[in-house]
Every structure is written in C-alpha cells, then in structure tokens.
Design a protein around this motif. Structure first.
Motif, PDB file in Angstrom:
ATOM      1  N   PHE A  69      45.536  42.721  47.525  1.00  0.00           N
ATOM      2  CA  PHE A  69      46.353  43.617  46.710  1.00  0.00           C
ATOM      3  C   PHE A  69      47.836  43.255  46.840  1.00  0.00           C
ATOM      4  CE2 PHE A  69      42.690  46.294  48.020  1.00  0.00           C
ATOM      5  CZ  PHE A  69      42.127  46.467  46.763  1.00  0.00           C
ATOM      6  N   GLU A 128      51.782  44.138  46.763  1.00  0.00           N
ATOM      7  CA  GLU A 128      52.699  45.233  47.040  1.00  0.00           C
ATOM      8  C   GLU A 128      54.108  44.808  46.625  1.00  0.00           C
ATOM      9  OE1 GLU A 128      51.403  47.988  47.871  1.00  0.00           O
ATOM     10  OE2 GLU A 128      49.492  47.433  48.763  1.00  0.00           O
ATOM     11  N   ASN A 181      49.371  50.338  49.346  1.00  0.00           N
ATOM     12  CA  ASN A 181      48.179  50.958  48.767  1.00  0.00           C
ATOM     13  C   ASN A 181      47.048  49.952  48.723  1.00  0.00           C
ATOM     14  OD1 ASN A 181      49.376  53.587  47.488  1.00  0.00           O
ATOM     15  ND2 ASN A 181      50.768  51.952  46.864  1.00  0.00           N
ATOM     16  N   ALA A 229      45.657  48.864  46.305  1.00  0.00           N
ATOM     17  CA  ALA A 229      45.799  48.711  44.859  1.00  0.00           C
ATOM     18  C   ALA A 229      46.876  47.669  44.611  1.00  0.00           C
ATOM     19  CB  ALA A 229      46.190  50.035  44.208  1.00  0.00           C
ATOM     20  N   ASN A 230      46.943  47.190  43.377  1.00  0.00           N
ATOM     21  CA  ASN A 230      47.968  46.241  42.992  1.00  0.00           C
ATOM     22  C   ASN A 230      49.196  46.973  42.463  1.00  0.00           C
ATOM     23  OD1 ASN A 230      46.713  43.514  43.348  1.00  0.00           O
ATOM     24  ND2 ASN A 230      45.189  44.417  41.992  1.00  0.00           N
ATOM     25  N   ASP A 231      50.338  46.760  43.092  1.00  0.00           N
ATOM     26  CA  ASP A 231      51.628  47.271  42.639  1.00  0.00           C
ATOM     27  C   ASP A 231      52.475  46.047  42.284  1.00  0.00           C
ATOM     28  OD1 ASP A 231      50.828  49.898  43.248  1.00  0.00           O
ATOM     29  OD2 ASP A 231      51.533  49.689  45.311  1.00  0.00           O
ATOM     30  N   SER A 255      50.857  49.797  38.435  1.00  0.00           N
ATOM     31  CA  SER A 255      49.926  49.966  39.543  1.00  0.00           C
ATOM     32  C   SER A 255      48.558  50.356  39.004  1.00  0.00           C
ATOM     33  CB  SER A 255      50.420  51.046  40.510  1.00  0.00           C
ATOM     34  OG  SER A 255      49.484  51.247  41.556  1.00  0.00           O
ATOM     35  N   ASP A 256      47.506  49.856  39.667  1.00  0.00           N
ATOM     36  CA  ASP A 256      46.144  50.254  39.295  1.00  0.00           C
ATOM     37  C   ASP A 256      45.537  51.216  40.323  1.00  0.00           C
ATOM     38  OD1 ASP A 256      45.612  48.535  41.415  1.00  0.00           O
ATOM     39  OD2 ASP A 256      44.362  47.162  40.274  1.00  0.00           O
ATOM     40  N   ARG A 257      46.388  51.921  41.063  1.00  0.00           N
ATOM     41  CA  ARG A 257      45.902  52.825  42.112  1.00  0.00           C
ATOM     42  C   ARG A 257      45.093  53.989  41.570  1.00  0.00           C
ATOM     43  NH1 ARG A 257      51.663  54.827  44.407  1.00  0.00           N
ATOM     44  NH2 ARG A 257      52.041  52.601  44.162  1.00  0.00           N
ATOM     45  N   ASN A 258      45.238  54.321  40.288  1.00  0.00           N
ATOM     46  CA  ASN A 258      44.463  55.407  39.680  1.00  0.00           C
ATOM     47  C   ASN A 258      43.297  54.905  38.846  1.00  0.00           C
ATOM     48  OD1 ASN A 258      46.173  57.277  40.833  1.00  0.00           O
ATOM     49  ND2 ASN A 258      47.426  57.539  39.005  1.00  0.00           N
ATOM     50  N   GLY A 259      42.965  53.628  38.971  1.00  0.00           N
ATOM     51  CA  GLY A 259      41.808  53.083  38.265  1.00  0.00           C
ATOM     52  C   GLY A 259      42.163  52.211  37.084  1.00  0.00           C
ATOM     53  N   TRP A 282      45.818  49.358  29.737  1.00  0.00           N
ATOM     54  CA  TRP A 282      46.612  48.854  30.855  1.00  0.00           C
ATOM     55  C   TRP A 282      48.066  48.765  30.410  1.00  0.00           C
ATOM     56  CZ3 TRP A 282      43.260  44.048  32.553  1.00  0.00           C
ATOM     57  CH2 TRP A 282      42.047  44.510  33.074  1.00  0.00           C
TER      58      TRP A 282
END
Length: 197
Positions: free
Chosen positions: A41, A43, A60, A62-64, A80-84, A107
């Motif tokens: 991921f 950051e 996270n 997730a990818n930021d 960011s894909d932290r919420n899917g 996206w």
C-alpha cells in the motif's frame, strides 16, 4: 534540479517506488507517495528539498496517492481506496483530520486544487473501463460537475494560474494529445495535434 536541468540532486535512495512529487506552495517541502514498508500500500510523505526530515502523513491498509497542496499550503487533497473505492480525501498539511470529499462507485484520482482554493478538479474513472472524464467540485465535496464526456481517456487536469482554464491530456482522437478548456468545460480544443504524442 535547477530550471535549466543543472545541479541534479538525489533526495531519496531506497528500493521502494516513489511517485507523484509536488512542491508545497512556499517551496519548503515536497509531497509524494511511496510504499516504504513493503506492505503493498502506498502512503503519503513529505520531505524537505535537501532530502531531510522525511515525514509520513498517512498510515492505512489502503493506497493513499496523488496528493496536491491547497494554494495556501494548509491542506492536502489526495486519492485513497480506504473505503473500498478510490475517492478524493482532504487532510491538514500535518496529516491530521483526514476526511473524504467523494463517495461513489467510480474512482476519483489526481485531484488538482484551483488557484483560488475554492475548487478541486479530478479524474473520474469508471472501474474496469477505458472511460475517464474530468470533473470539478467545491472544496467541501459539493457541487460536483462533469466537464468532459468522451468514451476514452480525459485525465490529469491542471489549472491555469488565473483559474480560468484547465489543461488536460486526452485520447479522444486516438492518440494522447494536450487539450485546454475553460474552467466550466466549454471550448475544449487541442493545443497541438501530433500523431506521435
């Protein structure tokens, strides 16, 4: 490096990929994304122009990525894909108060802050498609407006210094070209046509 290409200086020396650098408005820091801990991921980090004071802003599973500074340097927009799904988020310049501005199945990538600090342009991509268009929204995430509508790639918006136009790359003519449009999406036209671009 200097504007003429001289005085090239290396700021980082790692095996990790480091992407999408952007200067802070006052020139004191450079923001970029990297996967230093090799967890798969990306950051967001900042660093001083001499390569010192590396600071991690996000953390996270997730990818930021794709960060851009607000004109006053007090906030940072990023994807960011932290919420899917890949959504546009915003945070303070020190990494605090991270919050989403968008939340939908598409996206949203490559946010670009307008010079007056009032709007953010970005790519909107339909997942698993070749359809990317350019959108703009208020900095609170409201009033989202689609500016381009082509069946191929319109992407990577950048504002003119006066905020009246947006330049972007597009594949609408079969090969990538540089186009410009008014900030409301009108008068879309190429800057140059070249089959090799």
């Amino acid at each position: 490096m200097d504007i003429d290409g001289g005085n090239l200086q290396r700021l980082t020396a790692t095996d990790a990929a480091e992407d999408h650098p952007a200067w802070s408005p006052d020139g004191s820091r450079i923001i970029f994304d990297a996967d230093y801990d090799a967890d798969g991921f990306y950051e967001i980090y900042t660093i001083q122009p001499d390569g010192s004071d590396l600071t991690r802003l996000t953390s996270n599973a997730a990818n930021d990525q794709f960060a851009d500074w607000s004109p006053d340097g007090r906030q940072i927009a990023f994807s960011s894909d932290r919420n899917g799904n890949l959504d546009i988020f915003v945070m303070n310049a020190d990494g605090s108060d991270q919050r989403p501005l968008t939340d939908n199945p598409n996206w949203e990538l490559f946010p670009a802050w307008s010079p007056d600090g009032m709007r953010i342009a970005f790519n909107g991509l339909v997942p698993r498609s070749r359809n990317t268009d350019i959108y703009v929204m208020n900095v609170d995430g409201g009033n989202v407006r689609q500016l381009t509508d082509t069946p191929r790639f319109d992407e990577n918006p950048a504002w003119a210094p006066d905020g009246r136009q947006i330049v972007f790359q597009t594949q609408r003519d079969g090969n990538f070209e540089i186009y410009v449009m008014n900030s409301d999406g009108s008068d879309q036209h190429p800057l140059a046509k070249n089959a090799s671009e």
